[in-house]
Design a protein around this motif. Structure first.
Motif, PDB file in Angstrom:
ATOM      1  N   LYS A 631      44.903  46.560  37.322  1.00 52.86           N
ATOM      2  CA  LYS A 631      44.413  46.535  35.945  1.00 52.86           C
ATOM      3  C   LYS A 631      43.676  45.216  35.732  1.00 52.86           C
ATOM      4  N   LEU A 632      42.819  45.170  34.709  1.00 55.74           N
ATOM      5  CA  LEU A 632      42.025  43.963  34.467  1.00 55.74           C
ATOM      6  C   LEU A 632      42.916  42.743  34.269  1.00 55.74           C
ATOM      7  N   ASP A 633      44.011  42.903  33.512  1.00 51.09           N
ATOM      8  CA  ASP A 633      44.895  41.757  33.276  1.00 51.09           C
ATOM      9  C   ASP A 633      45.533  41.257  34.574  1.00 51.09           C
ATOM     10  N   GLU A 634      45.698  42.155  35.542  1.00 55.24           N
ATOM     11  CA  GLU A 634      46.286  41.763  36.817  1.00 55.24           C
ATOM     12  C   GLU A 634      45.285  41.064  37.727  1.00 55.24           C
ATOM     13  N   ALA A 635      44.004  41.275  37.479  1.00 54.56           N
ATOM     14  CA  ALA A 635      42.952  40.690  38.334  1.00 54.56           C
ATOM     15  C   ALA A 635      42.000  39.809  37.544  1.00 54.56           C
ATOM     16  N   ARG A 636      42.433  39.379  36.342  1.00 56.11           N
ATOM     17  CA  ARG A 636      41.494  38.702  35.452  1.00 56.11           C
ATOM     18  C   ARG A 636      40.898  37.427  36.073  1.00 56.11           C
ATOM     19  N   GLY A 637      41.715  36.618  36.723  1.00 53.99           N
ATOM     20  CA  GLY A 637      41.187  35.369  37.300  1.00 53.99           C
ATOM     21  C   GLY A 637      40.110  35.624  38.320  1.00 53.99           C
ATOM     22  N   LEU A 638      40.376  36.517  39.276  1.00 56.24           N
ATOM     23  CA  LEU A 638      39.410  36.831  40.325  1.00 56.24           C
ATOM     24  C   LEU A 638      38.190  37.549  39.749  1.00 56.24           C
ATOM     25  N   ALA A 639      38.435  38.488  38.830  1.00 54.71           N
ATOM     26  CA  ALA A 639      37.325  39.238  38.236  1.00 54.71           C
ATOM     27  C   ALA A 639      36.424  38.320  37.416  1.00 54.71           C
ATOM     28  N   THR A 640      37.037  37.375  36.694  1.00 48.88           N
ATOM     29  CA  THR A 640      36.240  36.429  35.909  1.00 48.88           C
ATOM     30  C   THR A 640      35.362  35.566  36.812  1.00 48.88           C
ATOM     31  N   ALA A 641      35.929  35.102  37.941  1.00 52.22           N
ATOM     32  CA  ALA A 641      35.142  34.307  38.885  1.00 52.22           C
ATOM     33  C   ALA A 641      33.984  35.111  39.454  1.00 52.22           C
ATOM     34  N   ASP A 642      34.245  36.390  39.783  1.00 56.57           N
ATOM     35  CA  ASP A 642      33.173  37.252  40.309  1.00 56.57           C
ATOM     36  C   ASP A 642      32.122  37.524  39.241  1.00 56.57           C
ATOM     37  N   TYR A 643      32.578  37.685  38.007  1.00 56.11           N
ATOM     38  CA  TYR A 643      31.640  37.921  36.907  1.00 56.11           C
ATOM     39  C   TYR A 643      30.753  36.690  36.688  1.00 56.11           C
ATOM     40  N   GLN A 644      31.330  35.511  36.832  1.00 57.62           N
ATOM     41  CA  GLN A 644      30.539  34.282  36.727  1.00 57.62           C
ATOM     42  C   GLN A 644      29.468  34.235  37.815  1.00 57.62           C
ATOM     43  N   THR A 645      29.841  34.606  39.033  1.00 54.49           N
ATOM     44  CA  THR A 645      28.861  34.643  40.133  1.00 54.49           C
ATOM     45  C   THR A 645      27.747  35.640  39.824  1.00 54.49           C
ATOM     46  N   TYR A 646      28.131  36.790  39.266  1.00 50.83           N
ATOM     47  CA  TYR A 646      27.152  37.822  38.886  1.00 50.83           C
ATOM     48  C   TYR A 646      26.206  37.314  37.800  1.00 50.83           C
ATOM     49  N   LEU A 647      26.793  36.669  36.775  1.00 52.00           N
ATOM     50  CA  LEU A 647      25.967  36.133  35.684  1.00 52.00           C
ATOM     51  C   LEU A 647      24.996  35.076  36.197  1.00 52.00           C
ATOM     52  N   GLU A 648      25.468  34.207  37.100  1.00 49.63           N
ATOM     53  CA  GLU A 648      24.596  33.158  37.622  1.00 49.63           C
ATOM     54  C   GLU A 648      23.446  33.753  38.436  1.00 49.63           C
ATOM     55  N   LYS A 649      23.744  34.773  39.215  1.00 57.46           N
ATOM     56  CA  LYS A 649      22.703  35.417  40.013  1.00 57.46           C
ATOM     57  C   LYS A 649      21.637  36.034  39.109  1.00 57.46           C
ATOM     58  N   GLN A 650      22.110  36.711  38.053  1.00 55.90           N
ATOM     59  CA  GLN A 650      21.159  37.300  37.096  1.00 55.90           C
ATOM     60  C   GLN A 650      20.326  36.222  36.411  1.00 55.90           C
ATOM     61  N   TRP A 651      21.004  35.152  36.064  1.00 59.20           N
ATOM     62  CA  TRP A 651      20.329  34.033  35.380  1.00 59.20           C
ATOM     63  C   TRP A 651      19.244  33.431  36.265  1.00 59.20           C
TER      64      TRP A 651
END
Length: 678
Positions: A631-651
């Motif tokens: 679940k998202l709450d169980e993977a929030r730390g890792l998912a947030t880090a991956d989302y940051q990488t995704y946002l930076e790539k898009q940026w």
């Protein structure tokens, strides 16, 4: 006739010129290539030199490789793109940005206002002085540091005449009692009901070491041989004469215990004899076998130290009477002294501990801190100011200075002077480089720095203020021109400028956005659930028993109840719950060493004994869980880090569209070739 010597000299000169020309052409070629445009980012050109300066600072490899340069080129482009956007957004004009950058600049500029040669000399001097303790006497003739010249001369003449009398045979102690304006030199007479009698010290100020006295006094003392009289010494208190009476190895930081028998300063002969007899009898009892601590408790009159076996707080030589210093230097640790008489009475001293100065390397950090806070630090600043004056054509215009002095009145002594009354005075009082400072500038400095004080000599006061004004303006001028005078400082400030922008904008576009944008994070996670999977797990509880004798009893309870709550209640009823740690959870392989030892079989494990402590463990495996998405709450730390990488790539992709990047391949290839050939 041919002058062969001249020909030889000419050939030497020609050879030097040729060498210089060749060197100059090579340097020119290097400068020329460094100035070549390596890339264009939007409308900004980036030179080879700018890129290589950053690359060389961040590259830790000992040898150049094309791959490392090309990889760094991509990082550099991304960095420049982000900084360019931040500048276009005018983020570097905000008050918060300017405050942060200025706070860094203030710290980074400090080394440029220190004369390292002077500081190193001060450090070595302080270390050498801390190796010795001095005992000295002094005579003081008071004169204010802002006193007019005639008062200063009068005080100097007086101290000089006193010195002549001493040199011609007058006893120093007698001279101190007769002439010194330090009140402690003379006896303090008894005033019934107000103060008791206190004998004067006759100029004897006891032992001291480095940093215990004002710097000019300390310097005079360490430069005066034992039993010699110093020349007149000027401090902020006035003029001094010093007589150094002893010089010995540093006592360091000491702790002692003492047995104390008090004696009034005005004690009669009979009282003194009675007290002396008492301390001698105590000393004899210790020699006959009584412990020092028992003697303290039974006989000492120092009520403050009795409860602590006579121990005093740790001290240095300047914190105790000279007799203590002298006796301590004769003792080994735990050794007990013979009775010692001081102005307070009689003591028997036991040495508890002694820390003498360490090596230069050990003491240097502490000494640097002390120097920075001490008056002697002004020597370094004065050297810097002198250099600033010399290098920048410093000049004072005396006539303009005198004019403004004449218009500032004694209201400064009441902190009531108003600079705007001289606002029209535009005459130049001093010049540094191309900067000119007016009479009104000085008047504003006086207004800012005035304070309430007793009326004094106005001209002396203003001269002191003018010196402060000159020093402050010189330092401010140098600070203003640091970037122009020191390229490495300019580059460092650019790094901090760009670094702050990069941090602030990346936080806005990536780091904080990934945390705040919960909808975006959920959408990102939902599209990649297969990347966030639990491996095979067990639903299990680990029972850690911190007493092996209880293992059987605890195992019975675990087998009797299925619920951990019921197990905990049963343990509590048997008053053993505090010795059992219950750890329920879902465990993957590698999460818990005891769970891994069960072979992942359901049911209660065999007893597991720790091989390093009195610990027994049981593991109850309830269920084997197949791999499943988190679940998202169980993977929030890792998912947030991956989302940051995704946002930076898009940026970055957006930035490259907004600011097209063009790399000059011809220049890049030449750069790679040059670096490989180094």
């Amino acid at each position: 006739m041919i002058n062969f010597n001249r020909m030889k000299n000419m050939k030497t000169v020609f050879s030097l010129v040729t060498s210089v020309l060749l060197s100059s052409s090579m340097l020119f070629a290097q400068f020329s290539f460094d100035d070549k445009t390596l890339m264009t980012i939007g409308d900004e050109k980036v030179s080879v030199g700018e890129f290589m300066k950053v690359y060389n600072k961040n590259n830790t490899q000992t040898a150049y490789e094309n791959s490392s340069i090309e990889e760094y080129l991509d990082l550099f482009i991304n960095f420049k793109l982000k900084v360019k956007q931040a500048e276009d957004l005018k983020m570097d004009t905000s008050a918060a940005f300017q405050r942060e950058l200025n706070s860094y600049r203030e710290q980074l500029a400090k080394p440029y206002f220190v004369d390292e040669t002077v500081n190193e000399a001060l450090l070595k001097e302080a270390y050498e002085r801390m190796q010795k303790d001095l005992r000295a006497s002094h005579i003081l003739v008071i004169v204010d540091e802002d006193a007019p010249a005639e008062d200063t001369l009068k005080a100097y003449n007086k101290i000089t005449e006193i010195r002549e009398e001493i040199v011609n045979g007058l006893d120093f102690a007698e001279a101190a009692v007769t002439y010194s304006e330090d009140p402690s030199a003379k006896d303090r007479e008894e005033i019934p009901g107000k103060q008791s009698f206190m004998p004067g010290n006759k100029g004897d100020i006891g032992y001291f070491t480095v940093f215990n006295m004002v710097y000019p006094f300390e310097t005079a003392a360490y430069n005066t041989p034992v039993d010699s009289i110093s020349p007149p010494v000027r401090t902020k208190y006035g003029y001094h004469l010093l007589k150094v009476t002893d010089k010995q190895d540093a006592m360091g930081v000491v702790q002692v215990a003492h047995i104390f028998v008090a004696l009034r300063p005005d004690a009669s002969t009979d009282d003194s004899a009675r007290k002396a007899e008492k301390i001698n009898n105590i000393a004899q009892k210790i020699k006959e076998g009584m412990t020092f601590e028992d003697a303290v408790r039974k006989y000492s009159e120092d009520r403050g130290s009795i409860a602590n076996s006579g121990k005093l707080s740790k001290f240095t030589c300047n914190r105790v009477v000279p007799e203590f210093v002298e006796v301590i230097n004769t003792l080994d640790i735990d050794e007990i002294s013979e009775p010692v008489k001081t102005r307070y009475g009689y003591h028997i001293v036991k040495l508890i501990s002694r820390d003498t100065p360490g090596t230069f390397e050990e003491e240097a950090p502490h000494l640097k801190e002390r120097i920075a806070k001490d008056l002697r630090a002004r020597k370094s600043e004065e050297a810097v100011i002198s250099k600033i004056k010399t290098e920048n054509g410093f000049k004072v215009y005396e006539q303009a200075k005198d004019e403004v002095f004449q218009l500032i009145d004694t209201s400064v002594f009441n902190a009531a002077f108003v600079a705007d009354s001289l606002k029209m005075m535009a005459g130049t009082v001093m010049k540094i480089g191309k900067e000119k400072y007016t009479q009104y500038d000085f008047a504003r400095y006086v207004e800012k720095n005035q304070s309430r004080q007793e009326d004094g000599n106005l001209k002396a006061y203003l001269n002191k203020q003018f010196k402060g004004f000159v020093d402050e303006m010189c330092l401010a001028y140098e600070d203003k021109n640091l970037e122009n005078n020191y390229p490495e400082f300019r580059d460092l400030m650019q790094e901090y400028h760009d670094g702050i922008l990069l941090f602030n904008l990346t936080d806005k576009e990536v780091w904080s956005k990934a945390v705040i944008d919960t909808v975006g994070l959920e959408k990102f996670f939902d599209g990649r659930k297969d990347q966030y999977m639990w491996e095979e797990r067990v639903d299990a509880t680990v029972y850690e028993i911190r007493d092996r004798d209880l293992a059987g009893k605890v195992k019975e309870i675990i087998m009797k109840y299925d619920s951990d709550g019921d197990i905990a209640l049963a343990l509590e009823q048997d008053s053993i719950k505090k010795l059992v740690n219950i750890k329920p959870g879902f465990y993957e392989k590698g999460d818990n060493e005891y769970v891994d030892q069960t072979g992942w079989e359901t049911g209660l494990s065999d007893q597991i004994n720790s091989d390093v402590e009195n610990l027994v463990v049981f593991v109850k495996v309830r269920k084997i869980l197949d791999p499943e998405p988190k679940k998202l709450d169980e993977a929030r730390g890792l998912a947030t880090a991956d989302y940051q990488t995704y946002l930076e790539k898009q940026w970055i992709e957006e930035l490259r569209k907004k600011y097209p990047v063009t790399v000059n391949d011809k220049v890049l290839q030449k750069l790679l070739t040059k670096q490989l050939n180094k």
